[in-house]
Scaffold this active site. Structure first.
Site, PDB file in Angstrom:
ATOM      1  N   CYS A   1     -19.663  15.724 -18.182  1.00  0.00           N
ATOM      2  CA  CYS A   1     -18.542  16.293 -18.898  1.00  0.00           C
ATOM      3  C   CYS A   1     -17.507  16.959 -17.535  1.00  0.00           C
ATOM      4  CB  CYS A   1     -18.591  17.470 -19.373  1.00  0.00           C
ATOM      5  SG  CYS A   1     -17.381  18.351 -20.984  1.00  0.00           S
TER       6      CYS A   1
ATOM      7  N   HIS B   1     -21.795  14.874 -23.439  1.00  0.00           N
ATOM      8  CA  HIS B   1     -22.949  15.488 -23.062  1.00  0.00           C
ATOM      9  C   HIS B   1     -24.488  15.312 -23.492  1.00  0.00           C
ATOM     10  CE1 HIS B   1     -21.287  19.369 -21.635  1.00  0.00           C
ATOM     11  NE2 HIS B   1     -20.474  19.072 -22.368  1.00  0.00           N
TER      12      HIS B   1
ATOM     13  N   GLU C   1     -27.503  15.845 -22.144  1.00  0.00           N
ATOM     14  CA  GLU C   1     -28.673  16.748 -22.381  1.00  0.00           C
ATOM     15  C   GLU C   1     -28.781  16.882 -23.670  1.00  0.00           C
ATOM     16  OE1 GLU C   1     -24.681  18.851 -21.281  1.00  0.00           O
ATOM     17  OE2 GLU C   1     -25.711  17.625 -20.786  1.00  0.00           O
TER      18      GLU C   1
END
Length: 244
Positions: A123, A218, A220
């Site tokens: 990002c 993202h 994660e």
């Protein structure tokens, strides 16, 4: 009593520049933080995630600090100051700019690439790498109807790219939170993925000395349940373990 010999190899050290936070009630003071989901994704991959204090240092100092690590992860965060990529004005939507954070992250990006350290940029991290290599950003994508905040959408990954090999798929479902995107590509960078609206979602650097990929989303957020997303962290740690 003799302590048993260690039977497992040490985890590769992955440097993650910390993010400044003004509100951390559990710690009582302002803090330097990283997202727990991000740290856990690196840990699941077999790496040792290490928060690194952003400090006002020149390139040589940053290089000396990074030399002890096996890999680097540039995480998400607030916006880069527009003057960093030559903009004369600042859009009203630009938020959480921190000049010290910008200076440090830009130096980390350039240094990691120069040293050939395995580097995963996420990002804001993608935007930092793009700016570090002379690129620019579109400061706002058009408000709620145009931005990619709180959005999970399909991203097309370029066939034959490192990102495709890393994710193991030509299309991924990306969890996004950003209102800015790449405008002009930095020197040497190529587009590895795009959203349906044309937004650059992945970047690569052909000829890079070390393993490198960057994504605008993202990973994660969904890495705990999506092998394609966890694969990015696995590849970073694998490159770090293999010595770049």
């Amino acid at each position: 009593m003799t302590k048993p010999a260690e039977t497992t190899a040490p985890r590769p050290l992955v440097a993650i520049p910390a993010r400044f936070s003004a509100t951390t009630s559990a710690l009582r003071y302002a803090a330097e933080v990283n997202a727990r989901a991000l740290v856990e994704a690196v840990w699941r991959a077999g790496g040792e995630p290490v928060g690194v204090h952003p400090a006002d240092q020149d390139e040589r100092d940053v290089a000396a600090r990074l030399a002890r690590f096996d890999g680097v992860l540039l995480p998400g965060g607030g916006d880069l100051a527009p003057h960093r990529y030559g903009a004369a004005d600042t859009h009203r939507s630009v938020y959480d700019v921190d000049e010290l954070q910008d200076a440090f992250d830009l130096r980390v990006a350039r240094t990691a690439l120069d040293l050939g350290l395995p580097l995963l940029a996420i990002c804001r991290g993608l935007q930092v790498v793009n700016v570090a290599l002379g690129g620019s950003l579109e400061q706002d994508m058009g408000g709620p109807e145009g931005e990619h905040r709180h959005v999970v959408h399909p991203v097309a990954v370029r066939s034959g790219s490192l990102l495709e090999r890393t994710a193991g798929a030509g299309k991924v479902d990306a969890s996004c939170y950003h209102h800015q995107r790449v405008e002009r590509l930095g020197t040497g960078l190529t587009v590895a993925a795009r959203a349906a609206d044309g937004t650059v979602e992945g970047l690569e650097l052909p000829g890079a000395q070390g393993w490198f990929t960057a994504v605008q989303w993202h990973p994660e957020d969904t890495a705990h349940e999506d092998p394609a997303q966890q694969g990015l962290f696995d590849a970073l740690v694998r490159a770090a373990r293999d010595g770049r």
